[in-house]
Design an enzyme around this catalytic site. Structure first.
Site, PDB file in Angstrom:
ATOM      1  N   LYS A  53       0.836  -1.203   0.000  1.00 33.94           N
ATOM      2  CA  LYS A  53       0.000   0.000   0.000  1.00 33.94           C
ATOM      3  C   LYS A  53       0.873   1.256   0.000  1.00 33.94           C
ATOM      4  O   LYS A  53       0.623   2.213  -0.734  1.00 33.94           O
ATOM      5  CB  LYS A  53      -0.923  -0.003   1.235  1.00 33.94           C
ATOM      6  CG  LYS A  53      -2.046  -1.029   1.139  1.00 33.94           C
ATOM      7  CD  LYS A  53      -2.845  -1.170   2.447  1.00 33.94           C
ATOM      8  CE  LYS A  53      -3.942  -2.209   2.295  1.00 33.94           C
ATOM      9  NZ  LYS A  53      -4.728  -2.441   3.523  1.00 33.94           N
ATOM     10  N   GLN A  97      -4.221  -0.756   9.739  1.00 34.43           N
ATOM     11  CA  GLN A  97      -4.248  -2.116   9.182  1.00 34.43           C
ATOM     12  C   GLN A  97      -4.834  -3.099  10.188  1.00 34.43           C
ATOM     13  O   GLN A  97      -4.456  -3.109  11.358  1.00 34.43           O
ATOM     14  CB  GLN A  97      -2.820  -2.522   8.767  1.00 34.43           C
ATOM     15  CG  GLN A  97      -2.720  -3.849   8.036  1.00 34.43           C
ATOM     16  CD  GLN A  97      -3.442  -3.872   6.689  1.00 34.43           C
ATOM     17  OE1 GLN A  97      -3.573  -2.864   6.017  1.00 34.43           O
ATOM     18  NE2 GLN A  97      -3.918  -5.038   6.299  1.00 34.43           N
ATOM     19  N   ASP A 120     -10.500   3.675   4.610  1.00 26.77           N
ATOM     20  CA  ASP A 120     -11.035   2.326   4.387  1.00 26.77           C
ATOM     21  C   ASP A 120     -12.555   2.307   4.228  1.00 26.77           C
ATOM     22  O   ASP A 120     -13.112   1.277   3.841  1.00 26.77           O
ATOM     23  CB  ASP A 120     -10.696   1.432   5.594  1.00 26.77           C
ATOM     24  CG  ASP A 120      -9.387   0.680   5.398  1.00 26.77           C
ATOM     25  OD1 ASP A 120      -9.220   0.079   4.334  1.00 26.77           O
ATOM     26  OD2 ASP A 120      -8.555   0.701   6.329  1.00 26.77           O
TER      27      ASP A 120
HETATM   28  N1  GUN Z   1      -7.039  -6.166   6.636  1.00 26.02           N
HETATM   29  C1  GUN Z   1      -7.486  -6.929   5.605  1.00 26.02           C
HETATM   30  N2  GUN Z   1      -8.066  -6.164   4.653  1.00 26.02           N
HETATM   31  C2  GUN Z   1      -7.993  -4.885   5.098  1.00 26.02           C
HETATM   32  C3  GUN Z   1      -8.420  -3.653   4.549  1.00 26.02           C
HETATM   33  O1  GUN Z   1      -8.998  -3.541   3.461  1.00 26.02           O
HETATM   34  N3  GUN Z   1      -8.130  -2.559   5.317  1.00 26.02           N
HETATM   35  C4  GUN Z   1      -7.521  -2.637   6.519  1.00 26.02           C
HETATM   36  N4  GUN Z   1      -7.304  -1.513   7.197  1.00 26.02           N
HETATM   37  N5  GUN Z   1      -7.116  -3.786   7.055  1.00 26.02           N
HETATM   38  C5  GUN Z   1      -7.356  -4.898   6.338  1.00 26.02           C
END
Ligand code: GUN
Length: 295
Positions: A53, A97, A120
């Site tokens: 990311k 995350q 998100d």
């Molecule tokens: N963990 C697994 N998928 C995601 C996501 O799309 N965003 C976040 N913040 N954590 C995750």
């Protein structure tokens, strides 16, 4: 012929478009979007995602503000960091995350992120907006994985209206928002989950199957009707024996070899949904930045 939906390519196109938009914004107002990326602890998969990311964000011109905290970080300390980021001018998007360590309540943390900076789209206000907003609201912060799936579906030469869609999995991250997005497209949506009876039969009636359960190769060829579109959100690492040697391999929630023979279009794993999730995170950050300039 079954179409292989190339998430890598679609995500690249989306990133190119975002890069052009961010370059233009920089020339016009002298500022770029900022994304705070917060990881707590060292879950291996999270480290891989966070790295990917961060790299993609920088490539499109987003400023990344990185916070990697130790596993023992308390809920209070994490809340204090989120509050700081909520008030920090160069931060337009905040990504915490998941999963968080067990001693931290995830929902409390997600609720503490300012809804305008919710990269998100997990904050209850944004979840609510997704369910009530009309179809063409470009400013919404929508969960990245399901939005990425929708972009892939819309890129196919099919009319989504009236299609039977089965979403397998009811998570807040994928299943529930996916169902909302498909409903907005006027699909007839069923959410299947671990307690659903006769899941195979439900799938068999579906024109669109989105599998997001985290169970390796669960969806079999005889679950899928001829010509269905199949989107595989799963990323599961399994051990396979190749020539007497145990090797690890990434597979989805769909038995690709079997289902490919039935589907009209299918996403591969890897190279399907994964890259779309990241591109959509960058999109949300850019939307949050543009929204902040209007206020
Ligand atoms: N963990 C697994 N998928 C995601 C996501 O799309 N965003 C976040 N913040 N954590 C995750």
């Amino acid at each position: 012929m079954t179409k292989l939906i190339n998430g890598k390519e679609i995500a690249q196109n989306l990133r190119n478009q975002l890069k052009r938009e961010i370059d233009n914004l920089k020339n016009k107002i002298g500022k770029v979007p900022g994304l705070a990326v917060v990881q707590v602890g060292n879950v291996a998969a999270s480290s891989v995602y966070v790295k990917a990311k961060t790299k993609s964000a920088k490539e499109v011109g987003i400023e990344v503000i990185d916070h990697h905290l130790k596993e023992e970080t308390s809920e209070k300390e994490l809340l204090e960091l989120v509050m700081k980021l909520n008030n920090q001018n160069n931060v337009n998007g905040i990504l915490v995350q998941l999963p968080l360590p067990k001693h931290i309540n995830e929902q409390i943390i997600l609720d503490s992120i300012h809804p305008d900076k919710d990269a998100d789209g997990f904050h209850p206000l944004n979840v609510g907006k997704l369910s009530v907003a009309n179809n063409n609201d470009e400013n919404l912060l929508i969960p990245c994985t399901p939005y990425g799936c929708l972009v892939m579906l819309k890129g196919l030469d099919i009319n989504l209206q009236g299609k039977n869609a089965v979403v397998i999995g009811r998570s807040n991250i994928v299943g529930k928002p996916m169902a909302q997005l498909l409903l907005k497209e006027s699909c007839t949506v069923t959410i299947a989950h671990s307690k659903t009876k006769n899941i195979e039969k439900l799938c068999k009636d579906a024109d669109i199957v989105v599998a997001a359960v985290g169970r390796p190769e669960m969806v079999k060829g005889n679950w899928v009707k001829n010509g269905a579109v199949v989107i595989d959100v799963g990323i599961n690492r399994i051990e396979v024996n190749i020539d007497g040697e145990n090797k690890s391999k990434l597979v989805g929630d769909v038995d690709f070899i079997e289902v490919e023979k039935k589907a009209s279009a299918i996403t591969p794993v890897p190279g399907g949904v994964g890259p779309m999730t990241i591109a959509c995170l960058l999109r949300n950050t850019t939307i949050a930045f543009k929204n902040s300039q209007k206020n």
